[in-house]
Design an enzyme around this catalytic site. Structure first.
Site, short mmCIF file in Angstrom:
data_model
loop_
_atom_site.label_atom_id
_atom_site.label_comp_id
_atom_site.label_asym_id
_atom_site.label_seq_id
_atom_site.Cartn_x
_atom_site.Cartn_y
_atom_site.Cartn_z
N HIS A 1 5.58 -1.58 34.32
CA HIS A 1 4.70 -2.33 35.21
C HIS A 1 5.48 -2.89 36.40
CE1 HIS A 1 0.67 -3.75 35.82
NE2 HIS A 1 1.08 -4.98 36.08
N TYR B 1 0.08 -8.09 46.76
CA TYR B 1 1.27 -7.50 47.37
C TYR B 1 1.49 -7.99 48.79
CZ TYR B 1 0.89 -4.74 43.20
OH TYR B 1 0.80 -4.37 41.89
N HIS C 1 -7.11 0.19 41.60
CA HIS C 1 -7.69 -1.15 41.48
C HIS C 1 -9.18 -1.09 41.82
CE1 HIS C 1 -3.58 -3.32 42.22
NE2 HIS C 1 -3.77 -3.00 40.97
N ARG D 1 5.63 -0.25 38.88
CA ARG D 1 4.33 -0.16 39.57
C ARG D 1 4.27 -1.22 40.68
NH1 ARG D 1 -1.19 1.21 38.94
NH2 ARG D 1 -2.67 -0.51 39.03
N LYS E 1 -8.57 3.48 34.19
CA LYS E 1 -9.46 2.63 33.40
C LYS E 1 -10.90 3.10 33.56
CE LYS E 1 -6.59 -1.54 33.53
NZ LYS E 1 -6.53 -2.98 33.90
N ARG F 1 -0.10 3.50 36.11
CA ARG F 1 0.13 2.69 34.92
C ARG F 1 0.83 3.53 33.85
NH1 ARG F 1 -5.22 1.92 36.61
NH2 ARG F 1 -5.68 -0.22 37.33
#
Length: 376
Positions: free
Chosen positions: A322, A357, A348, A325, A239, A215
């Protein structure tokens, strides 16, 4: 169902910010206070949360910050989704399944997007589970609440040839910049007589974004010490402050080496303190940042977006970080990478997020089949 006395006391401590309280509520917070609780304006008393409800909400937001490690923007989104639900309650114990469903139904009738409703359901379910585990609620009224499945919009991505063209173009710009002939893609003021370092930086960050799929915030948070050129890996903090190790290939390694060699010119000129303002965060800690601005501060996401837009639009494609990414992930899946591996690389928490994807590649195969097969 009623509030436990300890929860009420915690809420009072949160409002008073007592220095003697050991609870997370008394610690300084990077997010805004949970007050004023208003949808239409701070002056509208009818839209303010009851003190007891406000205290419980404040404790929950502190839990998200200090225990779960969520980002301030995410915490603000939780608050925005919960305040409209809790307005009008004298205590959190009045929250009911019927009331939650009525609230979500009203949002739907008001034209809220499916993604907004799904996000609100997530916030409500997490709040209900927390309040129940804390003894504030005897039973979780949100446990059986389900939200709509948001439509998954297929992300815009680059083809392999397009990605190579853009990355090669960035490296070519760096070579031109060594002679002073290339403009700066970031729009930054040039404090250095030699324009080359920033182009080497731009080439390196483009290579990293595509090679790793990290990210933009993770990219900006990288320090020099997070790079292991010998092993070809990055230590990435994602995150919730979760760290993961992400590999990169030889092209990215070369670009990083070239940037690190040129980076010393910026350090020598500015001292790496971000002095002079304008670019990145100031302070001696900026010296540790992998990517610096022209004035020595840590590069920020807004600057990276500007750089990526400039370099991709130069080839006729306007893409965001993004988008790079998404491109990296799609190319890995198309190349046969296992979804679990891609999930780990991207950071994730859910495999379901990574599965988009597979949808991208399936749709691309379907479109190719439709165009090429005579009986498609």
């Amino acid at each position: 169902m009623g509030e436990a006395p300890t929860a009420a006391a915690g809420g009072d401590a949160h409002r008073a910010q007592s220095p003697k309280s050991p609870s997370p509520s008394s610690r300084p917070s990077s997010r805004p206070s949970s007050r004023p609780s208003s949808r239409s304006g701070p002056g509208d008393a009818a839209n303010e949360l009851a003190p007891n409800v406000d205290a419980v909400l404040g404790d929950f937001l502190d839990h998200l910050e200090h225990v779960r490690g969520l980002a301030p923007r995410t915490i603000r989104a939780y608050r925005a989704d919960l305040v409209p639900l809790l307005i009008g309650l004298d205590r959190v114990g009045e929250l009911s399944t019927a009331g939650i469903r009525a609230h979500l139904g009203a949002k739907h009738r008001a034209g809220a997007a499916r993604t907004s409703i799904a996000r609100a359901v997530t916030a409500i379910r997490r709040f209900g589970a927390w309040a129940t585990s804390a003894g504030i609620l005897a039973a979780d009224p949100a446990a059986r609440i389900t939200g709509p499945t948001p439509h998954r919009h297929l992300p815009e991505i680059l083809g392999v040839d397009q990605a190579s063209e853009i990355l090669d173009g960035a490296r070519h710009r760096a070579g031109e910049a060594a002679d002073g002939s290339a403009p700066d893609s970031s729009g930054e003021a040039r404090d250095l007589p030699e324009p080359g370092p920033l182009e080497y930086r731009d080439a390196a960050l483009m290579e990293i974004l595509y090679a790793t799929g990290i990210r933009v915030g993770e990219l900006c948070g990288l320090d020099v010490g997070d790079v292991d050129l010998g092993r070809g890996t990055l230590r990435v903090t994602g995150k919730g402050d979760k760290q993961r190790t992400v590999p990169f290939g030889e092209p990215a390694a070369r670009a990083i080496e070239e940037w690190l060699a040129a980076r010393g010119d910026i350090i020598a000129k500015t001292g790496g303190t971000g002095s002079g303002g304008g670019t990145g965060s100031a302070g001696p800690a900026a010296r540790d940042a992998l990517f610096l601005g022209a004035r020595g501060g840590r590069l920020d996401p807004r600057q990276v977006r500007r750089i990526v837009h400039a370099l991709t639009s130069a080839t006729g494609t306007d893409l965001s970080p993004h988008g790079l990414r998404h491109t990296a992930a799609t190319h890995m899946v198309e190349g046969g990478a296992d979804l679990r591996v891609v999930q780990e690389l991207l950071g994730h928490s859910s495999l379901g997020t990574t599965q988009i994807y597979t949808h991208v590649t399936t749709d691309r195969l379907r479109e190719a089949h439709r165009r090429a097969h005579p009986r498609a």
